[in-house]
Design a protein around this motif. Structure first.
Motif, PDB file in Angstrom:
ATOM      1  N   MET A  34       0.844  -1.197   0.000  1.00 27.44           N
ATOM      2  CA  MET A  34       0.000   0.000   0.000  1.00 27.44           C
ATOM      3  C   MET A  34       0.889   1.259   0.000  1.00 27.44           C
ATOM      4  O   MET A  34       1.827   1.365   0.792  1.00 27.44           O
ATOM      5  N   ALA A  35       0.549   2.128  -0.925  1.00 23.74           N
ATOM      6  CA  ALA A  35       1.256   3.418  -1.014  1.00 23.74           C
ATOM      7  C   ALA A  35       0.393   4.514  -0.433  1.00 23.74           C
ATOM      8  O   ALA A  35      -0.767   4.660  -0.816  1.00 23.74           O
ATOM      9  N   LEU A  36       0.966   5.296   0.491  1.00 21.12           N
ATOM     10  CA  LEU A  36       0.286   6.444   1.089  1.00 21.12           C
ATOM     11  C   LEU A  36       1.124   7.702   0.798  1.00 21.12           C
ATOM     12  O   LEU A  36       2.320   7.727   1.083  1.00 21.12           O
ATOM     13  N   ALA A  37       0.500   8.688   0.212  1.00 22.23           N
ATOM     14  CA  ALA A  37       1.206   9.949  -0.109  1.00 22.23           C
ATOM     15  C   ALA A  37       0.340  11.150   0.242  1.00 22.23           C
ATOM     16  O   ALA A  37      -0.883  11.101   0.035  1.00 22.23           O
ATOM     17  N   ARG A  38       0.945  12.170   0.764  1.00 22.88           N
ATOM     18  CA  ARG A  38       0.201  13.369   1.162  1.00 22.88           C
ATOM     19  C   ARG A  38       0.675  14.565   0.335  1.00 22.88           C
ATOM     20  O   ARG A  38       1.875  14.737   0.089  1.00 22.88           O
ATOM     21  N   ASP A  39      -0.276  15.370  -0.070  1.00 20.30           N
ATOM     22  CA  ASP A  39       0.029  16.593  -0.817  1.00 20.30           C
ATOM     23  C   ASP A  39       0.460  17.678   0.191  1.00 20.30           C
ATOM     24  O   ASP A  39      -0.355  18.178   0.957  1.00 20.30           O
ATOM     25  N   VAL A  40       1.762  17.971   0.175  1.00 19.03           N
ATOM     26  CA  VAL A  40       2.312  18.994   1.098  1.00 19.03           C
ATOM     27  C   VAL A  40       2.895  20.165   0.302  1.00 19.03           C
ATOM     28  O   VAL A  40       3.892  20.773   0.690  1.00 19.03           O
ATOM     29  N   THR A  41       2.230  20.449  -0.826  1.00 15.88           N
ATOM     30  CA  THR A  41       2.765  21.509  -1.697  1.00 15.88           C
ATOM     31  C   THR A  41       2.886  22.839  -0.953  1.00 15.88           C
ATOM     32  O   THR A  41       3.936  23.516  -0.998  1.00 15.88           O
ATOM     33  N   GLU A  42       1.803  23.247  -0.245  1.00 14.64           N
ATOM     34  CA  GLU A  42       1.827  24.537   0.441  1.00 14.64           C
ATOM     35  C   GLU A  42       2.904  24.559   1.529  1.00 14.64           C
ATOM     36  O   GLU A  42       3.661  25.526   1.665  1.00 14.64           O
ATOM     37  N   GLU A  43       2.961  23.461   2.316  1.00  5.50           N
ATOM     38  CA  GLU A  43       3.977  23.413   3.358  1.00  5.50           C
ATOM     39  C   GLU A  43       5.387  23.447   2.764  1.00  5.50           C
ATOM     40  O   GLU A  43       6.292  24.133   3.274  1.00  5.50           O
ATOM     41  N   HIS A  44       5.552  22.665   1.676  1.00  5.52           N
ATOM     42  CA  HIS A  44       6.880  22.627   1.048  1.00  5.52           C
ATOM     43  C   HIS A  44       7.277  23.999   0.490  1.00  5.52           C
ATOM     44  O   HIS A  44       8.418  24.443   0.649  1.00  5.52           O
ATOM     45  N   GLN A  45       6.313  24.652  -0.176  1.00  2.00           N
ATOM     46  CA  GLN A  45       6.603  25.975  -0.727  1.00  2.00           C
ATOM     47  C   GLN A  45       6.921  26.980   0.384  1.00  2.00           C
ATOM     48  O   GLN A  45       7.825  27.815   0.250  1.00  2.00           O
ATOM     49  N   ALA A  46       6.161  26.852   1.490  1.00  2.00           N
ATOM     50  CA  ALA A  46       6.414  27.766   2.609  1.00  2.00           C
ATOM     51  C   ALA A  46       7.799  27.532   3.201  1.00  2.00           C
ATOM     52  O   ALA A  46       8.560  28.472   3.476  1.00  2.00           O
TER      53      ALA A  46
END
Length: 655
Positions: A130-142
């Motif tokens: 099972m693959a679990l991935a979270r969208d952390v675009t805003e956190e990463h950009q910040a």
């Protein structure tokens, strides 16, 4: 049997319902969820993955689906990394965290995903990965922005010549950049700088002023900019320029102060030196008695000294920025402007007389020097210095009028003066003739006197001397021819002594009147003989000194005059000086003969010189003998300091 089947179907339906519920729940979450069976077939992918891919997920192999994933990685290594991770998970290993950029086809935006792939074990058996991935675009950009800002801040701090500081007022925590510490001479291993140590490092003269500003910042002043001195590690105070701002919370309370400092020590010293120089310049200019000013190329005043203000009863604010046309009458303003333009045109300093009108209407004249000035930007100015010559000018005018009147009067008196001059020349000629006659008479008198002296001396020596010799011889024969008793023999002896003394006196008197040595042996021998006998009779020592004496250059009258002057001078010493020593100095040069007679006697005051010269025959005789030979005679004396006679006779008389 039927009931068992029914029971199984019911259980299967419940299981399907739970799976459907679980899928619905997984489709609602924002995280990416995918399940791959051991044959690497994709058995589930939630809606978030389909939304990101922009299409439905085919229940095919995981590798085929991964090949369709779009990433920002131009080398396309991210899908292969995820495929390897699925392989590890299906092998029973939990993979480390994976992060990658993936393009969202619905929005066209790149999304940054972080997750991992883990094995699913049910009842002790590996069932799937099972693959679990979270969208952390805003956190990463910040975080990226923060890191970029931090890096940029550090880069700016390291590259800046200023030192950065930050003070958390609430916690009293401080931050000082390495540059800040190096400006104060501290290194990274020195004790940390705090607000208290910074406050103690302030110069005593600046501490109150700076701390007052800190207090003002706490009370609402947001920004500040000032210069103050801080003590460096070596104990030296240096000037720094500080600027910064204060941060306030919602309640208006200061919570943070931050800013920077720049070393301006050399600049401040230069500014202080320049300010001192300007103060000295202004003090010098303001105390000058002359008016002084500077105008720009447009003729506007940019500087006037205090004398200028006092004279015209104006303040600099009434003058600066204005032209001559705005201050003076058209005639005067045109005069000033024309002279200024000549200086700007030629670049040469000029001097002239300019006139002005005082506030009371008095016309005043100035001797003005105007010259060209250039500042560092190359702008041109005219400087001027004016000296009040009104009194001098009026005096010149009066002098010119007086000179004209005098010339007129001189012209009127010329004829009278010519006649007076003619009469005066005649009188001078008569006086010169009388003086010539007087000198001739004196010469004759002196000559006759010397002739008489010579005759009397010869008679004393020859006739009277022969008589005394005969008398002495007669007394000797009388004593030998007649038998005499003791009494008469003694009387004859006394008479012989008297005769012998009379002979000595006659010879001395003859030498006084006219020494034979002067005629027979010359001046020096005569002087030496005379001074020897004079010392013998007066007990006064004579020191005689002769320098460069050449008797062949002397005439008989001059030789006689020198001898008589010495004789009369010594006679005066014996009679009046009360001296114990006399100096007799005879010096000869190519042009004159000098005789100096100097005694250590009682002397006399200068006021008595004219009286003594007129009443004492000796001094008057010396004066007459010197005048006959066109010489000079001076006396120097003071009470208690002796007397000196200076006699100079020109040798031209020997020609």
């Amino acid at each position: 049997m039927t009931s068992e089947v029914t029971t199984c179907e019911a259980e299967l339906n419940r299981l399907r319902a739970r799976v459907a519920l679980l899928e619905a729940a997984l489709n609602e979450i924002g995280d990416h969820v995918a399940i791959v069976d051991p044959e690497r077939r994709l058995v589930f992918a939630n809606q978030a993955i389909e939304n990101s891919l922009g299409r439905e997920i085919e229940r095919t192999g995981i590798d085929e689906n991964l090949a369709l994933v779009e990433t920002r990685d131009e080398t396309r290594t991210a899908p292969f990394a995820m495929a390897d991770a699925f392989t590890q998970a299906l092998g029973g290993e939990r993979t480390p965290q994976i992060s990658t950029w993936m393009r969202d086809r619905l929005t066209g935006r790149n999304r940054f995903l972080v997750g991992d792939i883990r094995p699913l074990v049910i009842a002790g058996q590996l069932q799937a990965a099972m693959a679990l991935a979270r969208d952390v675009t805003e956190e990463h950009q910040a975080q990226t922005a923060i890191a970029w800002e931090r890096d940029r801040f550090e880069l700016v701090v390291q590259g800046s010549s200023s030192g950065i500081w930050d003070w958390n007022i609430t916690t009293n925590e401080t931050y000082f950049s390495e540059r800040y510490l190096s400006l104060l001479g501290y290194g990274p291993h020195d004790e940390p700088l705090t607000f208290d140590t910074w406050r103690k490092a302030l110069h005593p003269y600046d501490r109150a002023r700076v701390l007052d500003l800190v207090e003002a910042s706490h009370n609402g002043q947001r920004e500040y900019d000032l210069a103050y001195r801080l003590m460096t590690k070596c104990g030296e105070y240096r000037w720094f320029r500080a600027s910064g701002a204060t941060e306030f919370n919602a309640e208006g309370r200061a919570v943070r102060m931050a800013g920077s400092i720049t070393d301006v020590h050399e600049q401040r010293l230069a500014e202080d030196a320049l300010r001192s120089s300007e103060d000295r310049f202004r003090a010098f200019m303001d105390h000058s008695p002359s008016i002084q000013w500077i105008k720009d190329a447009a003729g506007r005043y940019v500087y006037v000294n205090r004398t200028f203000e006092k004279h015209y009863q104006l303040f600099d604010r009434d003058i600066l920025g204005k032209t001559d046309a705005e201050l003076w009458s058209p005639e005067i303003a045109t005069q000033y402007a024309d002279n200024d333009k000549a200086v700007l045109r030629t670049g040469q300093a000029v001097e002239m007389i300019e006139n002005s009108c005082d506030p009371d209407g008095t016309i005043r004249y100035w001797k003005v020097c105007k010259f060209l000035l250039l500042d560092t930007a190359g702008d041109r100015y005219t400087g001027g210095i004016g000296l009040d010559v009104t009194d001098h000018k009026l005096a010149e005018d009066q002098l010119r009028r007086s000179r004209e009147e005098l010339e007129q009067r001189v012209e009127e008196r010329t004829h009278e003066l010519a006649e007076s001059n003619l009469a005066l020349r005649q009188e001078i000629a008569d006086r010169m003739q009388a003086e010539l006659v007087r000198n001739q008479l004196l010469t004759k008198v002196v000559t006759l006197e010397e002739d008489q002296r010579r005759r009397i001396a010869r008679e004393l020596h020859d006739e009277f001397g022969q008589l005394l010799i005969g008398l002495g011889m007669g007394l000797s024969r009388l004593r030998e021819a007649w038998p005499l008793d003791e009494k008469h023999a003694f009387e004859i002896t006394k008479l012989q002594a008297i005769v012998e003394q009379m002979g000595d006196s006659a010879r001395h008197l003859a030498a006084e009147i006219r020494p034979m040595a002067l005629d027979d042996h010359g001046l020096l021998a005569a002087l030496e003989n005379y001074t020897s006998h004079w010392t013998l009779h007066t007990d006064i020592v004579v020191d005689m000194e002769v320098t460069d004496f050449s008797p062949e250059h002397l005439t008989v009258p001059m030789t006689t005059a020198i001898y008589r002057i010495a004789q009369e001078g010594l006679t005066n010493v014996a009679k009046h000086a009360r001296a114990t020593r006399v100096g007799l100095i005879l010096r000869q040069s190519p042009r004159e003969l000098s005789l100096i007679i100097e005694d250590n006697g009682i002397g006399f005051s200068p006021a008595m010189e004219t009286k003594l010269t007129g009443t004492r025959w000796g001094l008057r005789g010396i004066r007459e003998r010197v005048d006959v030979l066109d010489g000079s005679f001076e006396i120097e004396s003071s009470a208690g300091n002796g007397t000196t006679l200076f006699i100079k006779l020109p040798l031209k008389k020997a020609d």
